[in-house]
Design a protein around this motif. Sequence first.
Motif, PDB file in Angstrom:
ATOM      1  N   CYS A 127       0.848  -1.189   0.000  1.00 50.29           N
ATOM      2  CA  CYS A 127       0.000   0.000   0.000  1.00 50.29           C
ATOM      3  C   CYS A 127       0.887   1.243   0.000  1.00 50.29           C
ATOM      4  O   CYS A 127       1.547   1.519   1.020  1.00 50.29           O
ATOM      5  CB  CYS A 127      -0.925   0.001   1.219  1.00 50.29           C
ATOM      6  N   PRO A 128       0.912   2.021  -1.085  1.00 47.68           N
ATOM      7  CA  PRO A 128       1.779   3.204  -1.144  1.00 47.68           C
ATOM      8  C   PRO A 128       1.445   4.239  -0.068  1.00 47.68           C
ATOM      9  O   PRO A 128       2.339   4.943   0.407  1.00 47.68           O
ATOM     10  CB  PRO A 128       1.506   3.785  -2.540  1.00 47.68           C
ATOM     11  N   ILE A 129       0.176   4.328   0.325  1.00 49.88           N
ATOM     12  CA  ILE A 129      -0.214   5.295   1.368  1.00 49.88           C
ATOM     13  C   ILE A 129       0.447   4.908   2.697  1.00 49.88           C
ATOM     14  O   ILE A 129       1.014   5.746   3.394  1.00 49.88           O
ATOM     15  CB  ILE A 129      -1.760   5.306   1.547  1.00 49.88           C
ATOM     16  N   CYS A 130       0.389   3.614   3.041  1.00 52.04           N
ATOM     17  CA  CYS A 130       0.934   3.172   4.328  1.00 52.04           C
ATOM     18  C   CYS A 130       2.455   3.070   4.318  1.00 52.04           C
ATOM     19  O   CYS A 130       3.088   3.184   5.374  1.00 52.04           O
ATOM     20  CB  CYS A 130       0.297   1.840   4.739  1.00 52.04           C
ATOM     21  N   GLU A 131       3.051   2.862   3.155  1.00 54.86           N
ATOM     22  CA  GLU A 131       4.519   2.813   3.076  1.00 54.86           C
ATOM     23  C   GLU A 131       5.135   4.214   3.160  1.00 54.86           C
ATOM     24  O   GLU A 131       6.312   4.366   3.457  1.00 54.86           O
ATOM     25  CB  GLU A 131       4.957   2.148   1.754  1.00 54.86           C
ATOM     26  N   ASP A 132       4.329   5.232   2.907  1.00 57.12           N
ATOM     27  CA  ASP A 132       4.803   6.619   2.978  1.00 57.12           C
ATOM     28  C   ASP A 132       5.174   6.961   4.427  1.00 57.12           C
ATOM     29  O   ASP A 132       4.559   6.439   5.356  1.00 57.12           O
ATOM     30  CB  ASP A 132       3.674   7.528   2.469  1.00 57.12           C
ATOM     31  N   GLU A 133       6.112   7.885   4.626  1.00 61.61           N
ATOM     32  CA  GLU A 133       6.571   8.161   5.988  1.00 61.61           C
ATOM     33  C   GLU A 133       5.506   8.860   6.846  1.00 61.61           C
ATOM     34  O   GLU A 133       5.651   8.936   8.058  1.00 61.61           O
ATOM     35  CB  GLU A 133       7.859   8.985   5.983  1.00 61.61           C
ATOM     36  N   ARG A 134       4.434   9.356   6.222  1.00 60.32           N
ATOM     37  CA  ARG A 134       3.359   9.960   7.014  1.00 60.32           C
ATOM     38  C   ARG A 134       2.443   8.922   7.638  1.00 60.32           C
ATOM     39  O   ARG A 134       1.656   9.245   8.523  1.00 60.32           O
ATOM     40  CB  ARG A 134       2.513  10.893   6.128  1.00 60.32           C
ATOM     41  N   PHE A 167      -1.029  21.488  13.344  1.00 60.86           N
ATOM     42  CA  PHE A 167      -0.637  21.343  11.936  1.00 60.86           C
ATOM     43  C   PHE A 167       0.539  20.370  11.902  1.00 60.86           C
ATOM     44  O   PHE A 167       1.608  20.691  12.425  1.00 60.86           O
ATOM     45  CB  PHE A 167      -0.140  22.684  11.370  1.00 60.86           C
ATOM     46  N   LEU A 168       0.385  19.191  11.315  1.00 60.97           N
ATOM     47  CA  LEU A 168       1.508  18.258  11.260  1.00 60.97           C
ATOM     48  C   LEU A 168       1.675  17.685   9.854  1.00 60.97           C
ATOM     49  O   LEU A 168       0.707  17.538   9.104  1.00 60.97           O
ATOM     50  CB  LEU A 168       1.329  17.093  12.242  1.00 60.97           C
ATOM     51  N   TYR A 169       2.908  17.349   9.546  1.00 61.84           N
ATOM     52  CA  TYR A 169       3.200  16.615   8.315  1.00 61.84           C
ATOM     53  C   TYR A 169       2.717  15.173   8.477  1.00 61.84           C
ATOM     54  O   TYR A 169       2.109  14.593   7.593  1.00 61.84           O
ATOM     55  CB  TYR A 169       4.699  16.676   8.046  1.00 61.84           C
ATOM     56  N   SER A 170       2.976  14.580   9.655  1.00 57.15           N
ATOM     57  CA  SER A 170       2.460  13.236   9.961  1.00 57.15           C
ATOM     58  C   SER A 170       1.849  13.230  11.350  1.00 57.15           C
ATOM     59  O   SER A 170       2.514  13.617  12.316  1.00 57.15           O
ATOM     60  CB  SER A 170       3.570  12.194   9.902  1.00 57.15           C
ATOM     61  N   TYR A 171       0.608  12.767  11.455  1.00 56.47           N
ATOM     62  CA  TYR A 171      -0.026  12.619  12.771  1.00 56.47           C
ATOM     63  C   TYR A 171       0.409  11.326  13.453  1.00 56.47           C
ATOM     64  O   TYR A 171       0.877  11.363  14.592  1.00 56.47           O
ATOM     65  CB  TYR A 171      -1.548  12.773  12.659  1.00 56.47           C
ATOM     66  N   PRO A 172       0.330  10.146  12.790  1.00 55.81           N
ATOM     67  CA  PRO A 172       0.750   8.926  13.494  1.00 55.81           C
ATOM     68  C   PRO A 172       2.230   8.944  13.874  1.00 55.81           C
ATOM     69  O   PRO A 172       2.613   8.417  14.919  1.00 55.81           O
ATOM     70  CB  PRO A 172       0.468   7.793  12.498  1.00 55.81           C
ATOM     71  N   PHE A 178     -14.080  23.143   7.140  1.00 54.91           N
ATOM     72  CA  PHE A 178     -13.905  21.691   7.293  1.00 54.91           C
ATOM     73  C   PHE A 178     -12.449  21.411   6.942  1.00 54.91           C
ATOM     74  O   PHE A 178     -12.028  21.699   5.819  1.00 54.91           O
ATOM     75  CB  PHE A 178     -14.850  20.947   6.357  1.00 54.91           C
ATOM     76  N   THR A 179     -11.703  20.868   7.875  1.00 53.79           N
ATOM     77  CA  THR A 179     -10.246  20.950   7.731  1.00 53.79           C
ATOM     78  C   THR A 179      -9.500  19.626   7.619  1.00 53.79           C
ATOM     79  O   THR A 179      -8.301  19.637   7.348  1.00 53.79           O
ATOM     80  CB  THR A 179      -9.664  21.735   8.927  1.00 53.79           C
ATOM     81  N   GLY A 180     -10.158  18.487   7.840  1.00 50.87           N
ATOM     82  CA  GLY A 180      -9.451  17.205   7.732  1.00 50.87           C
ATOM     83  C   GLY A 180      -8.182  17.183   8.570  1.00 50.87           C
ATOM     84  O   GLY A 180      -8.171  17.634   9.722  1.00 50.87           O
ATOM     85  N   ASP A 181      -7.085  16.690   7.989  1.00 53.80           N
ATOM     86  CA  ASP A 181      -5.794  16.705   8.675  1.00 53.80           C
ATOM     87  C   ASP A 181      -4.991  17.964   8.334  1.00 53.80           C
ATOM     88  O   ASP A 181      -3.871  18.131   8.803  1.00 53.80           O
ATOM     89  CB  ASP A 181      -4.938  15.489   8.252  1.00 53.80           C
ATOM     90  N   THR A 182      -5.550  18.823   7.483  1.00 54.56           N
ATOM     91  CA  THR A 182      -4.813  20.019   7.063  1.00 54.56           C
ATOM     92  C   THR A 182      -4.636  20.957   8.254  1.00 54.56           C
ATOM     93  O   THR A 182      -3.539  21.459   8.513  1.00 54.56           O
ATOM     94  CB  THR A 182      -5.572  20.729   5.920  1.00 54.56           C
ATOM     95  N   HIS A 204      -7.492  15.058   1.553  1.00 57.59           N
ATOM     96  CA  HIS A 204      -6.150  14.562   1.224  1.00 57.59           C
ATOM     97  C   HIS A 204      -6.180  13.039   1.126  1.00 57.59           C
ATOM     98  O   HIS A 204      -7.151  12.397   1.535  1.00 57.59           O
ATOM     99  CB  HIS A 204      -5.138  15.048   2.256  1.00 57.59           C
ATOM    100  N   PRO A 205      -5.111  12.412   0.598  1.00 62.50           N
ATOM    101  CA  PRO A 205      -5.148  10.976   0.270  1.00 62.50           C
ATOM    102  C   PRO A 205      -5.447  10.024   1.438  1.00 62.50           C
ATOM    103  O   PRO A 205      -5.955   8.929   1.198  1.00 62.50           O
ATOM    104  CB  PRO A 205      -3.738  10.718  -0.288  1.00 62.50           C
TER     105      PRO A 205
END
Length: 296
Positions: free
Chosen positions: A23-30, A217-222, A201-205, A124-125
């Motif tokens: 999964c490219p989404i989960c392999e990403d550093e975010r 405001f974070l680049y990665s939350y997890p 409405f802001t999502g993770d942005t 966002h993705p």
Amino acid sequence: MHAHMCETCGIQFAPSEKPPAYCPICEDERQYVGWSGQRWTTLDAMRHKGYSNVFKAFDDELRLSSLECTPSFGIGQRALIVQTDVGNLMWECVPYLAGQPTMDKQFKRELDALGGIDAIAISHPHFYSTMIEWAQVLNVPIYLHEDDAGWLIRRDDHVVLWTDEQHDLFGGLTLHRLGGHFKGSQVLHWAEGAQGRGALFTGDTIQVAQDRDWVSFLYSYPNLIPLPASKVADMNAQVQRLEFDRIYGSWTDRNVIGDARTKVARSAQRYIAALEGHFSADEPNDDDGTGGNLTA
Ligand SMILES: [Zn+2]
Ligand SMILES: [Zn+2]
């Protein structure tokens, strides 16, 4: 052929004989690969496990409903359905969808009672989930920012990619690209929300914090990776041009109610102060509303 879904992030791939290699989404550093390794499921399997979507109304926001997958699946975000005089927008997407290729009758009745859905937009993705399946079943466009086109794991003609910084939809709904979390991260502005005072409405942005008088405001939350101070300043400057009194976040009751624009400004100020080293961990909170132990 099955349209496989990643169990950790909920994204659905195009139908294939075998599960995707990764999964490219989960392999990403975010993001992250699930602790038990990469696992896949399908909408059919979710149906047999008893998943469903539940509508919830808002007491003090009559033209807004949330849609939540229960039990929680993947990242666990909710979708929000905004009703306007000229059409309804589903903001974000939930992974589960009852009934393909035609929609589950009970679910369709509940959706029709709200006036249906005329368009989808997703911040966002991380929240793309089964958006293509939803768009196909509803036959509606999905508005995404072109800067995130590289994250379209499943391509489809229903996707509308917009460019620049702002895109007007309908009924006083406007998309704004703020970037940050993803290059194409967008927020939705609803001019008629909060009794005409405006809602965002802001999502993770822009993330509604646990203390709901603050955002972050974070680049990665997890993985807890911050954004540069200059980027946070830019994002704040962009939303300060909009009128909004409330922010609706992506989880149940994660909302900023009242004076939300001012609360974004002071949250950005606190964040930037922390990154620039204006932090004194040993002092008690100064209680002046400027952000506790941080001085700008
Ligand atoms: Zn994933
Ligand atoms: Zn995210």
